[in-house]
Every structure is written in C-alpha cells, then in structure tokens.
Design an enzyme around this catalytic site. Structure first.
Site, PDB file in Angstrom:
ATOM      1  N   GLU A  10     -18.934 -50.072  -3.220  1.00 45.17           N
ATOM      2  CA  GLU A  10     -18.346 -49.225  -2.184  1.00 45.17           C
ATOM      3  C   GLU A  10     -19.386 -48.248  -1.644  1.00 45.17           C
ATOM      4  O   GLU A  10     -20.279 -47.842  -2.375  1.00 45.17           O
ATOM      5  CB  GLU A  10     -17.141 -48.460  -2.739  1.00 45.17           C
ATOM      6  CG  GLU A  10     -16.026 -49.351  -3.230  1.00 45.17           C
ATOM      7  CD  GLU A  10     -14.852 -48.571  -3.805  1.00 45.17           C
ATOM      8  OE1 GLU A  10     -13.835 -49.210  -4.155  1.00 45.17           O
ATOM      9  OE2 GLU A  10     -14.952 -47.331  -3.940  1.00 45.17           O
ATOM     10  N   ARG A  16      -9.898 -49.925 -10.600  1.00 41.37           N
ATOM     11  CA  ARG A  16     -11.304 -50.254 -10.403  1.00 41.37           C
ATOM     12  C   ARG A  16     -11.447 -51.765 -10.274  1.00 41.37           C
ATOM     13  O   ARG A  16     -10.823 -52.528 -11.011  1.00 41.37           O
ATOM     14  CB  ARG A  16     -12.168 -49.750 -11.571  1.00 41.37           C
ATOM     15  CG  ARG A  16     -12.269 -48.244 -11.685  1.00 41.37           C
ATOM     16  CD  ARG A  16     -13.033 -47.629 -10.523  1.00 41.37           C
ATOM     17  NE  ARG A  16     -13.199 -46.187 -10.639  1.00 41.37           N
ATOM     18  CZ  ARG A  16     -12.347 -45.286 -10.172  1.00 41.37           C
ATOM     19  NH1 ARG A  16     -11.241 -45.685  -9.572  1.00 41.37           N
ATOM     20  NH2 ARG A  16     -12.596 -43.989 -10.307  1.00 41.37           N
ATOM     21  N   HIS A  18     -10.189 -47.763  -0.593  1.00 43.95           N
ATOM     22  CA  HIS A  18     -10.202 -46.802  -1.710  1.00 43.95           C
ATOM     23  C   HIS A  18      -9.700 -45.428  -1.267  1.00 43.95           C
ATOM     24  O   HIS A  18     -10.414 -44.422  -1.346  1.00 43.95           O
ATOM     25  CB  HIS A  18     -11.597 -46.680  -2.320  1.00 43.95           C
ATOM     26  CG  HIS A  18     -11.558 -46.184  -3.744  1.00 43.95           C
ATOM     27  ND1 HIS A  18     -12.603 -46.344  -4.617  1.00 43.95           N
ATOM     28  CD2 HIS A  18     -10.598 -45.518  -4.440  1.00 43.95           C
ATOM     29  CE1 HIS A  18     -12.297 -45.813  -5.797  1.00 43.95           C
ATOM     30  NE2 HIS A  18     -11.073 -45.300  -5.703  1.00 43.95           N
TER      31      HIS A  18
END
Length: 326
Positions: free
Chosen positions: A265, A236, A285
């Site tokens: 995001e 993260r 991601h």
C-alpha cells in the site's frame, strides 16, 4: 520540538481538533509517500520527533542510523513496521498507546459496510443506475446466515455483535483463549478450522499480522468455502497466503470477497489482479479512516510527544532507549 508527520495523504491532521495539542512545536506534514530510505533521510534531516500514521512507512535500521537528531517516534497501536532494536541502539524512544480496552469501532463499521455492500451488490447496482440501466444484480439477505469471525479480539467481538443484531448465527474460530471468551459471550465455536471455513456464509478476518499469523488462511481453507460464501478482510492482506485469494475467487470458492487491505500500500496499479475480478468489492484501506477515529487516535499520539517534551514520556515501547546517548 521539530516534528515531522509522514503519509498524511489527504492533509487531514491539521483539520482535527487534536492538532491544537502541537501548538508551540515546529511541525512539518508530508502528504506523499516515500519508500526509499535515502530520500527519507534527506526529508527528515534535523527532525527530533517523528509521527507515523499506522504502518504506512517502515522504519528500518538504515533509516534510523542516519537520523542523528531523532529522539522520538510517536504512533498508536501495533508496530511491526518499526525496527525497535535499531531505535533502542540509536537512542530513539518509541511511544505507542496500545489501547488495550478500546476497539476500532470505525474498522468494525467498515467491515459491516463491506458485508452489506457485497451481499446486496451495491457497487454494481449503483453503477448501473448511474448508467441509466436500472437494476443490475440481485443480492442476498443476511438474516439466518452464518457469520464466521476468525479472530475474536476487540474488533471481532464488535462485528459479532453486529451479526447478532442482523439475525445471523455467529460462528467463531480463534486461538484457544479467544474461543473460550466467545463461548462465554454466547457464540458458537467451530469444532475445528476446517468446519469453520466450510460452514461460514460470510467469513470475516480479525487478527493482527505477525509471523505466527502470516498466511494463516491457506488455499486449502479457501477451497473449503461455499461457492455462495463471502470472505471479508479489513485486517491485513498478509493473513491470506500469497496469491491464494485471487486463485480461489477465479475457481469460485469462495464466490465473493470484500477487501480493504492490500499487500503493498498504497495501491497505484489498476492492473492488480484482485481489482480485475468481478466478484471483488474493494476499498483503499479506509477502515480506520474517519475524522472521529483519527481525532481519538492522534490525540494519544500528540499527547505522547508533549509528555516526552516535558521529560515524562508515556506508553514507552523501548524505555531502555532513554539510557542510550542521543
């Protein structure tokens, strides 16, 4: 049941084998991303069950309170993005399989892919070849270097095993219980956090993000790293102190970063400072985004819906919500 699935950006779920488990339900899949609660309320009007794809959409009190038909939120893994208290007050059950003994192998593999890509300068050399310029940069061998694992949980332990297989020396820093487990597994434990950052040639973050770990990697930690070191983050973005990584990379300590996660995001801003740095290898991601991993994860998510529909819910996070009027 009337089911909504949010944030399926590539319209992937309906193509997975596990999607057949929702046969007989009325399912709506949304492929875009909304952040405005009012727009989400309009979108989710009349929905009884909501499927979340990890932490892509935050479920806040203002949203839950305006969805009177919502009875279930089904997802997998941690849930810092869900206001559990608001769900309980409004009679919304949250079910989430925490898969305590099952690491995300896809994320561990992605971590290693980023390490190899950054250390061997794969993006630069691939781009150079396509441009007709042949070799563009010289990389580094992993064997004999020190792999720092910050957070020795399920994924961290798998990545440590990858490092060992590549002939790296594994060095671990984590909370006390995890350090003890790493030592039992045969890995060297750093004497302290400062030594861990100073010694690591490749340093990979593997922790959950919660209040105690937010900003756990400070500007001072990064400044202690070698100019030749690589920092890797597939966990993260919030684990690193705000703006500290951009500043550290500009100063040359560490020399490189490979990241798969961002503070906000999805990232649509090509002017994001990190993306402008030449010593950053970045991906959007995708650590857990594989067909195999999603079929495994959403089989659990869909099983939770069916169990709830049968009146036998499983993996309940807030079972007390069942006592509240719907």
């Amino acid at each position: 049941m009337k089911i909504a699935i949010l944030d399926d950006w590539f319209d992937t779920l309906r193509r997975l084998p596990c999607f057949a488990r929702l046969a007989g339900h009325e399912v709506t899949i949304w492929n875009d991303h909304l952040t405005d609660d009012d727009a989400l309320v309009r979108r989710l009007h009349g929905i009884e069950a909501l499927v979340l794809i990890r932490e892509r959409t935050a479920i806040r009190a203002g949203l839950v309170e305006h969805l009177p038909h919502l009875r279930l939120i089904s997802q997998r893994s941690v849930y810092p993005h869900i206001d559990i208290g608001a769900c309980t007050r409004n009679g919304v059950l949250v079910c989430s399989n925490m898969h305590a003994d099952t690491p995300s192998y896809s994320t561990a593999e992605m971590t290693w892919a980023l390490i190899l890509a950054a250390m061997r300068r794969l993006p630069e050399n691939a781009a150079s070849l396509r441009a007709g310029q042949w070799q563009a940069a010289m990389g580094h061998t992993l064997r004999g270097k020190i792999l720092g694992i910050f957070g020795y949980g399920r994924i961290g332990a798998v990545v440590a095993g990858f490092g060992k297989a590549f002939g790296m020396e594994v060095l671990v820093w984590a909370r006390e219980e995890s350090r003890a487990r790493a030592a039992r597994d045969g890995y060297r434990v750093a004497p302290d956090k400062a030594a861990f950052f100073a010694e690591s040639d490749v340093l990979s973050l593997h922790m959950r993000l919660h209040p105690a770990t937010r900003g756990i990697v400070t500007a001072a930690d990064l400044a202690a790293m070698k100019p030749s070191a690589l920092l890797v983050n597939t966990s993260r973005a919030g684990l690193i102190e705000t703006a500290a990584l951009e500043s550290a990379l500009a100063r040359g300590r560490p020399g490189w970063a490979a990241i798969d996660v961002f503070e906000n995001e999805p990232v649509r801003d090509t002017a994001l400072p990190l993306l402008a740095l030449p010593n950053v290898t970045a991906t959007p991601h995708i650590g857990y985004v594989t067909y195999e991993e999603w079929d495994l994860q959403f089989a659990d998510v869909f099983d939770q819906i069916n169990a709830f529909d049968r009146g036998q819910p499983i993996h309940m996070i807030n079972p007390e919500a069942r006592d509240r009027p719907a």
